[in-house]
Design an enzyme around this catalytic site. Structure first.
Site, PDB file in Angstrom:
ATOM      1  N   LYS A 497       0.883  -1.270  -0.004  1.00 30.84           N
ATOM      2  CA  LYS A 497      -0.014  -0.166  -0.047  1.00 30.84           C
ATOM      3  C   LYS A 497       0.904   1.262  -0.023  1.00 30.84           C
ATOM      4  CE  LYS A 497      -1.657  -1.244   4.079  1.00 30.84           C
ATOM      5  NZ  LYS A 497      -0.561  -2.212   4.379  1.00 30.84           N
ATOM      6  N   HIS A 625       0.943  -3.412  14.938  1.00 31.14           N
ATOM      7  CA  HIS A 625       1.441  -2.072  14.330  1.00 31.14           C
ATOM      8  C   HIS A 625       1.327  -1.108  15.214  1.00 31.14           C
ATOM      9  CE1 HIS A 625       2.368   0.650  11.342  1.00 31.14           C
ATOM     10  NE2 HIS A 625       2.268  -0.225  10.505  1.00 31.14           N
ATOM     11  N   SER A 628       1.792   4.048  11.903  1.00 31.73           N
ATOM     12  CA  SER A 628       2.814   4.569  11.061  1.00 31.73           C
ATOM     13  C   SER A 628       3.603   5.765  11.480  1.00 31.73           C
ATOM     14  CB  SER A 628       2.213   4.687   9.685  1.00 31.73           C
ATOM     15  OG  SER A 628       2.843   4.615   8.244  1.00 31.73           O
ATOM     16  N   GLU A 705       6.310  -5.648   8.543  1.00 37.64           N
ATOM     17  CA  GLU A 705       5.628  -5.204   7.434  1.00 37.64           C
ATOM     18  C   GLU A 705       6.150  -3.748   7.029  1.00 37.64           C
ATOM     19  OE1 GLU A 705       1.602  -5.505   8.795  1.00 37.64           O
ATOM     20  OE2 GLU A 705       1.630  -7.501   9.029  1.00 37.64           O
ATOM     21  N   ASP A 749      -1.143  11.365   5.414  1.00 37.74           N
ATOM     22  CA  ASP A 749       0.163  10.872   5.806  1.00 37.74           C
ATOM     23  C   ASP A 749       0.762  11.883   6.946  1.00 37.74           C
ATOM     24  OD1 ASP A 749       1.689   8.697   6.460  1.00 37.74           O
ATOM     25  OD2 ASP A 749       3.436   9.572   4.959  1.00 37.74           O
TER      26      ASP A 749
HETATM   27  C1  LIG Z   1      -1.294  -3.586   8.209  1.00 35.77           C
HETATM   28  C2  LIG Z   1      -0.138  -2.443   7.954  1.00 35.77           C
HETATM   29  N1  LIG Z   1       1.073  -2.919   7.739  1.00 35.77           N
HETATM   30  C3  LIG Z   1       2.034  -2.359   7.421  1.00 35.77           C
HETATM   31  C4  LIG Z   1       1.778  -0.865   7.158  1.00 35.77           C
HETATM   32  C5  LIG Z   1       3.065  -0.128   6.919  1.00 35.77           C
HETATM   33  O1  LIG Z   1       3.654   0.788   7.800  1.00 35.77           O
HETATM   34  P1  LIG Z   1       4.833   1.642   7.730  1.00 35.77           P
HETATM   35  O2  LIG Z   1       4.774   2.241   6.202  1.00 35.77           O
HETATM   36  O3  LIG Z   1       4.520   2.670   8.549  1.00 35.77           O
HETATM   37  O4  LIG Z   1       5.797   0.704   7.748  1.00 35.77           O
HETATM   38  C6  LIG Z   1       0.549  -0.287   7.430  1.00 35.77           C
HETATM   39  C7  LIG Z   1       0.456   1.043   7.125  1.00 35.77           C
HETATM   40  O5  LIG Z   1      -0.590   1.544   7.342  1.00 35.77           O
HETATM   41  C8  LIG Z   1      -0.525  -1.236   7.774  1.00 35.77           C
HETATM   42  O6  LIG Z   1      -1.593  -0.904   7.854  1.00 35.77           O
END
Ligand SMILES: Cc1ncc(COP(=O)(O)O)c(C=O)c1O
Length: 835
Positions: A497, A625, A628, A705, A749
Site C-alpha cells: 500500500k 502495528h 505509521s 511489514e 500521511d
Molecule cells: C497493516 C499494515 N502493515 C504495514 C503498514 C506499513 O506501515 P509503515 O509504512 O509505517 O511501515 C501499514 C500502514 O498503514 C499497515 O496498515
C-alpha cells in the site's frame, strides 16, 4: 512511463518438477476370487518395445483384481483429467511402464506410481482411477496407502490450484485419502529460506504381505547447458537406434542395468523422458533442458533390502552427468539405500540442507540438498535474501539485476557507507531470481546526490513540462542491506500500500522480501511478479469476502484477524487460512494512528483464540502495528512483550500452533541507507526478542511489514511551475501536482513537505534570496493549496520544484480529480551506486 509489463522468460515457464503419487492396494476384506478385468485396447500410442512379447505381457500376467488389466487405451482416458496422455509403453512380468506426455506412469498388480510435471492436475485424475481400480461396488481391491511427494516448484503461482501451495494440496489429498487407516500426515523437509524443500504426504498403512522397499529420487536444477544440448529434438532422433545412441553418448546408459527394459522419448522441440524396468524395479528419468528453468530428475524405485545400490556413488554419478547447480536427494521407504546416512557430494558441492523424518506408513524419508558455489545461496523467492548472508560472490563485485532484453544491465554496488557488508547475489538474468524483475529500464548514477542532476538532464533532453518522479532502486537495495545487518532475524514483508510501483516491488522481490498485501489488486500485483503466495501476509484484519475468495483461489494462506466476525468470515470463505491475531499496541506519538481501528484489546485475546479453536481455524501467530511513522523504539518493546503474553494465553488454551511473530510496520523512512532510521529501533527489537522469545527463536518465524522504510527516501518528485502571481510581498505559484495528487500525503500521511527549487535556467541560478511563498496544486479547488507559508526564491513559469522523500503514501493515494492525471506520473528509474 518507462515500465513495461514483460518479464524475461516466456510465461509460463515449463515446470520440470514432478508431482509424484504412489498408491498401494490390497485385496478388499472378505473378497473372494475375482475375475480379471478385461478392457479393450483402443489407444493410438504404440509400444516402443523391441521385444515381441512385451505388448501382451500385461494381460498375460495380470492376476485377479490386478490394476494391470486396465489397458493403455483406458489409462489414456483416465489420465485426461490430469492433462497428460500416453506416448509409449514397455512391460515386463511385474509392471507396465508408460511414458506420458508429461512424465510417467507405472502400473503393478497392486500399486501404481503416477508422476506428472508441468502444470498437470495429477489429483484430478485420481477419483477416476480409484473408481476404475476399485471397480465400483464390486470392489476386489481396496486402497491401503498413498504417498504424494514433490520438491519445490520454480513457479508455484503458475500451478493450478491446489498445487499453488502445499497446504492446499494436503487438504485435497486428505479429501482423497484422509479416510485411510491412521489418516493423512504431511511433512516439509529442508530449508524454507532457500527453497531446498521436499514435501511429503502419506496416508494409510503398508499393504499386507508387501515386502520392504525404498525409493531414491534425485532432482536437479540449473543443469549444465552443454549437457542439455543432447536433449533437443533432431530429425530422426526418435528412432530406437537413434535413442540407443543418444543414451550411450550422453552417458545415461551407464545408469541402467543390462537386463533393464528401456523405453524413452525425445520431445519436440526439446525434452527427454525415459522409463526402464527390471522385475519390480524401475528407473525413470525426465529432463527439461531449457536454459533459465532447466530441470532433471532421476528416480530409482522399488529397491529391496538386498539391492546393493550405493546411493552416494549413484547420486555422484548422476550429478557428474548433468552438472547441476543444485541437487536434491530424497530417499523414502522402509529402509534406506546403502551409504545414504551422511554422504557428501564431490565436484564442488556443499551441503545446504539435510533432514530426516519418520514418515507414517513408509518408515522414513531422508532429504539432502547440495549446491555448487554458483547455485548455493540462490533460490527462487528468498534466494537473494539468502544471498545477503554472503558466500557466493566477492563482496565488492557489482550486482546485476536487469535487463537481458535491452542488453543494459543495472548494477547495484554492494558497498555501503561502512564498507562491503552486503553480498546480495543477484547476478545476471539467468539467475532464477531475475524472474522477479520487471523489465524496467534504469540508468546507473554515481550516488543518490546525483538524482537532481539526472532529472535536470531529462527535463532538457525530453522537454518535460509535467510532474515526474525519479525512483532510486540503489537506495532500496542499500536499505535492504541495512535491514539484514540490523535485524537479521526479521524478514521484511514490504507493505505494498505504501508504494505499489512495479519497479520498487520487483526490486524488493529480487532482494528476497515478502509482501504485505491488503486487497485483491495488491496481491495480484506481487503474484504477477512471480512472488510465491507463501511470501505474502494478507495483513488486512477485516477483509471483504471477495478478498478472502481471491486469497483462497491463489493459495495465499497467511492473514490477520482481530474480531469474531472476521473469524466467521475466514471460516466461511477460506477455512484453510493460517490466522494471525493482530493485537493493539500503539505508539501514542505515531504520525498515523492505527489503534483506533485495528488490533484486539488484551481482554479480547483469549476469547478470540477460543473462538478460532472452536471454529477449527488454524492460528499461527500474533501481529501488531505500532502506528505509521512511529516516533521511538519503546513502543516496540511494549508490543513484543504483549505479544509474548498472547503466545502464553494460546498455550494455556491448548493451542500450540503459534510459530509466527509479525512486528508490523512503523519504521522511519527519510534519506540515507536506512541506518539512521533503524539503528535504535532495531536494538530494542533485538533485545526484546531475546528477552521474550529467546527460547523459541529456533522455531519462531519473525516478520515485519515495513512500508515507509523502503520507499520514502528512494523517490523524488519533480513538479513544474506553470503559473505565478504576486500579492503584496507574497509570491504565489501553481505547480503541476498538488493535494489531489502525490501531495495528498499532507492530508492522509501528515507529511511535512520539503520543497526546493531545481535550478536549470542559468539566469536564475543565483537567485537564492528567500520570499514568503504559497504553492498551489493544479486543481480548481481552493483547498488544493500545497503550502501556505514557505520561504523560497523567486521563480518563473517553467522552473521546477523538487520534493525529496516522496515515496511513501503518495502516488498510492493520488486521484485524477479534474482530469489531471496524478495517479500515473512519469517515472524514471535510476540505480545509485552509493548514498
Ligand atoms: C497493516 C499494515 N502493515 C504495514 C503498514 C506499513 O506501515 P509503515 O509504512 O509505517 O511501515 C501499514 C500502514 O498503514 C499497515 O496498515
Amino acid at each position: 512511463m518507462v515500465t513495461e509489463n514483460n518479464s524475461f522468460y516466456p510465461q509460463p515457464i515449463f515446470e520440470g518438477a514432478e508431482k509424484r503419487l504412489e498408491v498401494d492396494f490390497e485385496p478388499a476384506p472378505l473378497s473372494g476370487v475375482h475375475e480379471v478385468m478385461d478392457v479393450e485396447c483402443h489407444g493410438a500410442a504404440q509400444p516402443h518395445s523391441d521385444s515381441e512379447d512385451s505388448q501382451s505381457s500385461s494381460s498375460a500376467t495380470a492376476v485377479a483384481g490386478s490394476l494391470r488389466a486396465i489397458k493403455h487405451g483406458e489409462w489414456n482416458k483416465l489420465l485426461e483429467p490430469a492433462q497428460c496422455s500416453i506416448v509409449s509403453w514397455e512391460s515386463n512380468a511385474s509392471c507396465d511402464a508408460y511414458l506420458l506426455s508429461e512424465s510417467s506412469l507405472f502400473v503393478y498388480d497392486r500399486s501404481l506410481v503416477l508422476k506428472t510435471c508441468g502444470r498437470t492436475k495429477i489429483l484430478d485424475a485420481i477419483p477416476g482411477i480409484l473408481e476404475r481400480a476399485l471397480d465400483g461396488q464390486r470392489s476386489s481391491l481396496t486402497v491401503a496407502r498413498a504417498r504424494y511427494s514433490r520438491s519445490a516448484f520454480k513457479c508455484p503461482e503458475q500451478q493450478p490450484v491446489p498445487h499453488t501451495d502445499f497446504a492446499l494440496e494436503v487438504s485435497a489429498l486428505n479429501g482423497l485419502f484422509g479416510h485411510l487407516e491412521g489418516g493423512g500426515h504431511a511433512y516439509v523437509l529442508g530449508d524454507q529460506c532457500t527453497d531446498a524443500l521436499w514435501h511429503v504426504y502419506t496416508a494409510g498403512a503398508p499393504p499386507k504381505g508387501r515386502g520392504s522397499t525404498s525409493t531414491l529420487e534425485v532432482c536437479m536444477t540449473g543443469l549444465d547447458p552443454k549437457y542439455c544440448e543432447y536433449f533437443a529434438c533432431k530429425s530422426d532422433s526418435n528412432s530406437p537406434a537413434q535413442r540407443a545412441c543418444l543414451r550411450l553418448e550422453c552417458g545415461l546408459a551407464k545408469l541402467l542395468g543390462k537386463q533393464d527394459r528401456v523405453d524413452d522419448y525425445v520431445f519436440d522441440p526439446c525434452g527427454y523422458s525415459m522409463n526402464a524396468i527390471r522385475d519390480e524395479r524401475l528407473v525413470t528419468i525426465h529432463i527439461t533442458p531449457e536454459e533459465g528453468f532447466s530441470y532433471a530428475s532421476v528416480e530409482i524405485s522399488n529397491l529391496g533390502p538386498k539391492d546393493t545400490l550405493d546411493a552416494s556413488e549413484f547420486v555422484g554419478h548422476v550429478a557428474a552427468l548433468f552438472g547441476p547447480q543444485r541437487v536434491y536427494v530424497a530417499a523414502t521407504g522402509d529402509f534406506l539405500p546403502a551409504q545414504y546416512g551422511g554422504f557428501g557430494l564431490a565436484g564442488g558441492y556443499s551441503s545446504v540442507s539435510c533432514a530426516d523424518q519418520r514418515v507414517a506408513g513408509y518408515g522414513s524419508c531422508s532429504f539432502r540438498a547440495f549446491a555448487t558455489g554458483q547455485g548455493g545461496p540462490l533460490a527462487r523467492g528468498s534466494g537473494a535474501l539468502a544471498g545477503l548472508k554472503g558466500s557466493a560472490r566477492e563482496p565488492s563485485s557489482p550486482v546485476t539485476v536487469l535487463s537481458k532484453e535491452r542488453g543494459a544491465s543495472v548494477e547495484f554496488s554492494s558497498s555501503t557507507s561502512e564498507g562491503n557488508d552486503g553480498t546480495a547475489a543477484i547476478r545476471d538474468p539467468s539467475d532464477v531470481d531475475s524472474l522477479f524483475i520487471k523489465r524496467v529500464s534504469a540508468e546507473t548514477i554515481e550516488s543518490s546526490c546525483c538524482v537532481e542532476e539526472f532529472a535536470a538532464a531529462k527535463i532538457k533532453q525530453l522537454s518535460l513540462e509535467d510532474t515526474f518522479y525519479v525512483f532510486d532502486l540503489g537506495n532500496v537495495y542499500r536499505r535492504m542491506l541495512t535491514w539484514k545487518r540490523l535485524l537479521p532475524r526479521v524478514r521484511p514483508f514490504y507493505a505494498v500500500k505504501c508504494n505499489p510501483d512495479p519497479g520498487v516491488l520487483s526490486t524488493l522481490a529480487a532482494l528476497g522480501t515478502g509482501f504485505d498485501c491488503a486487497s485483491e489488486v495488491e496481491l495480484q500485483s506481487v503474484l504477477s511478479l512471480g512472488v510465491r503466495p507463501d511470501s505474502v501476509v494478507y495483513a488486512n484484519a477485516c477483509k471483504r469476502p471477495s478478498d478472502l475468495r481471491h486469497m483462497k483461489h491463489t493459495g495465499t494462506l497467511l492473514t490477520t484477524f482481530d474480531s469474531e466476525s472476521e473469524l466467521y468470515k475466514i471460516k466461511q470463505y477460506h477455512p484453510e487460512a493460517s490466522c494471525v491475531l493482530r493485537i493493539r499496541a500503539d505508539d501514542p506519538n505515531a504520525r498515523c494512528f492505527l489503534g483506533n481501528k485495528y488490533g484486539a484489546e488484551q481482554r479480547e485475546v483469549e476469547p478470540l483464540f477460543a473462538k478460532a479453536a472452536e471454529l477449527g481455524l488454524r492460528v499461527v501467530g500474533v501481529s501488531f502495528h505500532v502506528g505509521s511513522g512511529a516516533s521511538g523504539p519503546e513502543a516496540f518493546r511494549m508490543a513484543i512483550s504483549l505479544a509474548r503474553g498472547c503466545f502464553d494465553a494460546a498455550s494455556r488454551l491448548g493451542i500450540n500452533t503459534l510459530n509466527l511473530l509479525d512486528i508490523g510496520g512503523g519504521f522511519s523512512g527519510g534519506s540515507g541507507d536506512g541506518r539512521e532510521a533503524l539503528e535504535s529501533v532495531a536494538a530494542v527489537i533485538n533485545e526484546s526478542l531475546d528477552e521474550h522469545f529467546g527460547a523459541d527463536l529456533g522455531t519462531l518465524r519473525v516478520i515485519a511489514e515495513p512500508g515507509r522504510y523502503f520507499s520514502e527516501g528512494a523517490c523524488t518528485l519533480f513538479t513544474c511551475v506553470y503559473g505565478k502571481r504576486q500579492r503584496e510581498n507574497r509570491q504565489e505559484y501553481w505547480l503541476t501536482d498538488g493535494l489531489y495528487g502525490s501531495m495528498n500525503c499532507v492530508i492522509y500521511d501528515h507529511a511535512e513537505l520539503k520543497p526546493r527549487p531545481l535550478w536549470i535556467r542559468s539566469a536564475n541560478s543565483s537567485a537564492t534570496e528567500g520570499h514568503p511563498t504559497t504553492l498551489f496544486g493544479p486543481t480548481c479547488d481552493g483547498l488544493d493549496t500545497v503550502l501556505k507559508e514557505v520561504t523560497m526564491p523567486k521563480m518563473e513559469n517553467g522552473d521546477w520544484v523538487v520534493f525529496p522523500e516522496m515515496g511513501a503514501y503518495t502516488i498510492s493515494a493520488a486521484s485524477n480529480f479534474n482530469g489531471i492525471s496524478a495517479c500515473d506520473p512519469q517515472i524514471f528509474y535510476v540505480v545509485s551506486k552509493r548514498e
